[in-house]
Design a protein around this motif. Structure first.
Motif, short mmCIF file in Angstrom:
data_model
loop_
_atom_site.label_atom_id
_atom_site.label_comp_id
_atom_site.label_asym_id
_atom_site.label_seq_id
_atom_site.Cartn_x
_atom_site.Cartn_y
_atom_site.Cartn_z
N ALA A 139 0.84 -1.20 0.00
CA ALA A 139 0.00 0.00 0.00
C ALA A 139 0.88 1.25 0.00
O ALA A 139 1.77 1.37 -0.81
CB ALA A 139 -0.96 -0.03 1.18
N ARG A 140 0.65 2.16 0.95
CA ARG A 140 1.43 3.41 1.00
C ARG A 140 2.34 3.45 2.22
O ARG A 140 2.70 4.53 2.70
CB ARG A 140 0.50 4.62 0.98
CG ARG A 140 -0.29 4.75 -0.32
CD ARG A 140 -1.20 5.95 -0.30
NE ARG A 140 -1.97 6.07 -1.54
CZ ARG A 140 -1.53 6.70 -2.64
NH1 ARG A 140 -0.35 7.28 -2.65
NH2 ARG A 140 -2.29 6.77 -3.72
N MET B 275 8.16 6.38 -0.98
CA MET B 275 6.93 6.10 -1.69
C MET B 275 7.19 5.17 -2.87
O MET B 275 7.99 5.47 -3.76
CB MET B 275 6.29 7.40 -2.19
CG MET B 275 5.00 7.16 -2.96
SD MET B 275 3.72 6.38 -1.96
CE MET B 275 3.22 7.75 -0.93
N HIS C 227 4.24 3.38 -4.51
CA HIS C 227 2.84 2.98 -4.56
C HIS C 227 2.54 2.20 -5.83
O HIS C 227 2.69 2.72 -6.95
CB HIS C 227 1.95 4.22 -4.49
CG HIS C 227 0.49 3.91 -4.62
ND1 HIS C 227 -0.15 2.98 -3.82
CD2 HIS C 227 -0.45 4.38 -5.48
CE1 HIS C 227 -1.41 2.90 -4.17
NE2 HIS C 227 -1.63 3.73 -5.17
N GLU D 25 -0.05 1.01 -8.16
CA GLU D 25 -1.42 1.44 -8.44
C GLU D 25 -2.37 0.26 -8.61
O GLU D 25 -3.55 0.34 -8.23
CB GLU D 25 -1.43 2.31 -9.69
CG GLU D 25 -0.66 3.62 -9.52
CD GLU D 25 -0.52 4.38 -10.83
OE1 GLU D 25 -1.05 3.88 -11.86
OE2 GLU D 25 0.11 5.45 -10.84
N SER E 177 4.66 6.56 -7.98
CA SER E 177 3.53 5.68 -8.23
C SER E 177 3.74 4.97 -9.57
O SER E 177 4.19 5.59 -10.54
CB SER E 177 2.23 6.50 -8.25
OG SER E 177 1.11 5.66 -8.43
#
Length: 352
Positions: A232-233, A238, A240, A242, A335
């Motif tokens: 997840a986050r 970071m 992430h 998607e 992301s």
């Protein structure tokens, strides 16, 4: 009061400060350097074409060498004893040398260290690195393994770290592994042992196996299964994914355990992950849960962000004779998405 931080900065300004190794009163080679064969990583053709960048301070060539077949020389494991030492702001000062143990900036002005408190007998053996100060995985694996070594040299302690107070899983894991390392603030240590314990040599392998054995439950609910660990986050950086939910759904249809560390206790994670044959997750500390619990000779697949191609897990899997594979995603720096078909093909490839 001690002026060690000021004296060190004067050394920096007017010359080259000595290293802790140079001022050590005693040096012990716990395990010499070892050269061993390195197996290649498992990945699909064309995957490296998706690489767009690497972690800060990372050597791209070293990252590519990690995943290639060849020979690798693992560094020696060393212990150094320093006399008249003080722990100040997470740094050890002794004999004009300074040793960094947390990620904070070094102290600048005079400090007022306390005398040693509590049940300290003999020398203090300090563990901790700037990397383990900020990354859950290195704290749990590296520092716990070093703690097993350090107890042979003295009373094991670590510098106080403000970032680790919320790592409930890490503290619970350590309790299950019977690793107890109280933390120290500014302290006059006298004699202290420090360790160079980065090399993935046979001594480190023995200690890592000991940690895994301590976590092994008496009864596992499953064996030989695959697990997908939700990121997840979470995490320091970071990354992430998607389409993580879609990937989890597809793997669940194929019999994988879907595990979300943010929703489960450490004891539950150990129970669900123990005996697993394959672990899949976004590259990062979440894979630590599986590494410490999966079956011997298991396999790991790291889903890699295109802008942060990092194969540090290859060193850890090689250490225990596990297989390591990766899949590159596509997207931005924070992301990205991964081709689910590529993940499935890599699973088939690594499992044969």
């Amino acid at each position: 009061m001690t002026l060690s931080p000021i004296l060190y900065r004067l050394h920096q300004r007017f010359g080259t400060p000595p290293t802790p190794q140079q001022v050590a009163a005693e040096t012990v080679t716990v395990c010499p350097a070892e050269t061993v064969p390195r197996p290649p990583a498992w990945f699909l053709p064309g995957q490296l074409d998706h690489v767009r960048g690497y972690p800060a301070m990372s050597d791209p060539e070293a990252q590519r060498i990690r995943i290639s077949e060849g020979e690798v020389t693992h560094g020696a494991t060393m212990a150094y004893r320093l006399d008249r030492a003080a722990l100040l702001g997470g740094y050890v000062f002794a004999g004009g040398a300074r040793h960094q143990m947390i990620m904070d900036r070094a102290p600048f002005g005079p400090r007022h260290p306390r005398a040693l408190q509590g049940d300290v007998s003999g020398d203090v053996a300090l563990i901790g690195t700037p990397v383990s100060d900020i990354y859950f995985g290195h704290y749990l694996m590296d520092d716990s393994a070093t703690a097993l070594l350090a107890q042979e040299f003295g009373t094991v302690r670590a510098p106080f770290g403000r970032r680790r107070s919320g790592w409930t899983h890490a503290h619970d894991y350590r309790r299950m592994m019977d690793i107890n390392v109280p933390e120290l603030g500014d302290t006059a240590l006298g004699q202290v042992w420090l360790f160079d314990d980065i090399g993935m040599n046979s001594n480190r392998r023995q200690r890592m196996q000991q940690l895994r054995e301590r976590l092994r439950p008496k009864h596992s609910t499953r064996s030989g299964h695959g697990v997908f660990i939700i990121r997840a986050r979470s995490g320091q950086v970071m990354r992430h994914l998607e389409n993580e939910t879609e990937l989890a759904d597809e793997l669940a249809r194929r019999g994988f355990e879907i595990v979300d560390p943010m929703q489960e206790t450490a004891a539950d994670l150990v129970q669900r992950l123990s005996g697993s044959a394959l672990a899949v997750s976004v590259e990062g500390s979440a894979l630590t849960h599986a590494y410490l619990t999966m079956q011997d000779r298991g396999a790991m697949i790291a889903i890699q962000p295109p802008w942060r191609f990092d194969n540090v897990w290859k060193d850890f899997t090689d250490l225990l004779g596990m297989r390591y594979g990766f899949v590159l995603g596509e997207g931005g720096r924070d992301s990205f998405r991964v081709d689910i078909a590529d993940v499935l093909r890599t699973i088939d490839l690594i499992l044969g």
